[in-house]
Each structure stands twice: as C-alpha cells, then as structure tokens.
Design a protein around this motif. Structure first.
Motif, PDB file in Angstrom:
ATOM      1  N   TRP A  94       0.852  -0.946   0.108  1.00  0.00           N
ATOM      2  CA  TRP A  94       0.355   0.409  -0.381  1.00  0.00           C
ATOM      3  C   TRP A  94       0.850   1.193   0.057  1.00  0.00           C
ATOM      4  O   TRP A  94       1.866   0.843   0.789  1.00  0.00           O
ATOM      5  N   HIS A  95       0.023   2.444  -0.507  1.00  0.00           N
ATOM      6  CA  HIS A  95       0.957   3.739  -0.775  1.00  0.00           C
ATOM      7  C   HIS A  95       1.232   4.375   0.784  1.00  0.00           C
ATOM      8  O   HIS A  95       2.137   5.353   0.673  1.00  0.00           O
ATOM      9  N   TRP A 135       0.604  -3.683 -14.384  1.00  0.00           N
ATOM     10  CA  TRP A 135       0.217  -2.267 -14.452  1.00  0.00           C
ATOM     11  C   TRP A 135       0.045  -1.098 -15.446  1.00  0.00           C
ATOM     12  O   TRP A 135      -1.461  -0.845 -15.006  1.00  0.00           O
ATOM     13  N   GLU A 138      -4.537  -2.129 -15.303  1.00  0.00           N
ATOM     14  CA  GLU A 138      -4.917  -1.729 -14.378  1.00  0.00           C
ATOM     15  C   GLU A 138      -5.226  -0.587 -14.722  1.00  0.00           C
ATOM     16  O   GLU A 138      -4.340   0.677 -14.573  1.00  0.00           O
ATOM     17  N   GLU A 140      -6.050   1.888 -12.616  1.00  0.00           N
ATOM     18  CA  GLU A 140      -5.662   2.714 -11.626  1.00  0.00           C
ATOM     19  C   GLU A 140      -4.108   2.821 -11.129  1.00  0.00           C
ATOM     20  O   GLU A 140      -3.477   4.097 -11.543  1.00  0.00           O
ATOM     21  N   THR A 141      -2.886   2.092 -12.423  1.00  0.00           N
ATOM     22  CA  THR A 141      -1.805   2.440 -12.968  1.00  0.00           C
ATOM     23  C   THR A 141      -1.227   2.700 -13.728  1.00  0.00           C
ATOM     24  O   THR A 141      -0.818   3.471 -13.917  1.00  0.00           O
ATOM     25  N   TRP A 183      -1.385  10.688  -7.304  1.00  0.00           N
ATOM     26  CA  TRP A 183      -1.596   9.272  -7.353  1.00  0.00           C
ATOM     27  C   TRP A 183      -2.318   8.087  -7.136  1.00  0.00           C
ATOM     28  O   TRP A 183      -2.199   7.562  -6.779  1.00  0.00           O
TER      29      TRP A 183
END
Length: 183
Positions: A94-95, A135, A138, A140-141, A183
């Motif tokens: 996680w970030h 990535w 996806e 999100e990425t 982000w």
C-alpha cells in the motif's frame, strides 16, 4: 534430382549439428493446470540490468502512447527503495509508510524538488517485465505510467528471503515546486 537430394541431406545434417545442448526446463503445473510461479532471484550483479529493464519497459509503453521517455532520478529512486523495504516490513502493498508517510512526503524527504506525479507498487513473484505489463492493464496504474507531465523515474524493489518482490516506481516532473500531482 541427385543434386537436390544431396543438398537436402547436407541441409539436414547442418541443422542437426545446431541442436542445443542447454537443458530443457520443465514447466510445473499447479492443480488448476496453470504454470506454477518461478521464484526470480535478483542478485546485486543483476540490479543495474533489472532497473534498466523496468525503466525501458515503462518507456516503451510511453513511446507506444506518444509520450516522451523518463530519465532516472536518484531522489525518486531513494524514496522508492525506502518504501519497498517498508512494504515488506509491513507485509502489505500500500502507499502509506509505517510512519504514516505518503508517497509525496517520502519523495520530499529523499530530496526530490520536482513535482511528484505518482507511485506504482506491487507485491509479487513476477519479473520487472511482467510487473510493468500488469500495471499497464490496471485502470489505477496505467494513467500514472502515461501521465504526460512525468519526465523522471525512480525504480526500486525489496526481495524477501522467500523470493517475493516488493516493487516501487515513483514518477515526477523535473523543475517546479514540490506538490501533489495525483497518485
């Protein structure tokens, strides 16, 4: 006719001499019939090549989408390395850092003075090439990789004793004030 047959025979003999002596690696299948993951070990000698392949893979995806390449940045790489090790410590991708830090805060702490664009993370046994491909599919990425403002990159990973890889890539835009770009 004899000449054609002789040419065919010589060709077959020449091709048989080209047989590889490398052992054939058997792919092991799981109960579901899919190939079992193979643990990839990254040695210190491999590190520069792996880092370059990750960067090249991302730059290839960007080029295919009409975007310019990303240049390596030591501060972004430092922030990525810190977080890769911390994700392993936390045992979760996680970030947020174990100290509550955000990706932007880690980049700032590492001395990055540009605009922070985004962070990509992964907990996997996959290679750098497989990770970039994952990535890119996806939702999100993919936009982080294809952000038009990005022109710098930091690539890092941490590998656990069992072979698990914790990948972190940070992207930024050189120049300007440090700010959150999304982000």
């Amino acid at each position: 006719m004899f000449r054609s047959l002789a040419l065919l025979l010589v060709s077959v003999l020449a091709l048989s001499a080209c047989e590889s002596t490398a052992p054939v690696r058997q792919v092991q299948l799981g109960a579901d019939g899919r190939p079992l993951p193979v643990v990839v070990r990254i040695t210190p000698e491999d590190a520069p090549r792996v880092r370059q392949r990750m960067q090249d893979g991302i730059n290839t995806m960007r080029a295919q989408n009409g975007l310019g390449p990303l240049r390596p940045n030591a501060a972004l790489a430092s922030a990525a390395a810190t977080h890769a090790q911390d994700m392993s410590f936390q045992s979760r991708p996680w970030h947020w850092g174990s100290d509550g830090s955000s990706p932007m805060q880690r980049a700032e702490r590492a001395g990055y003075s540009g605009t922070f664009i985004g962070e990509l993370i992964s907990e996997t046994f996959e290679t750098e090439v497989e990770t970039v491909n994952a990535w890119m599919v996806e939702p999100e990425t993919r936009p982080v990789i294809l952000d038009r403002r990005a022109n710098e990159i930091g690539v890092a990973w941490h590998q656990d004793p069992n072979g698990k890889l914790w990948w972190v890539v940070t992207l930024g835009e050189a120049g300007g004030m440090m700010q959150l770009a999304g982000w």
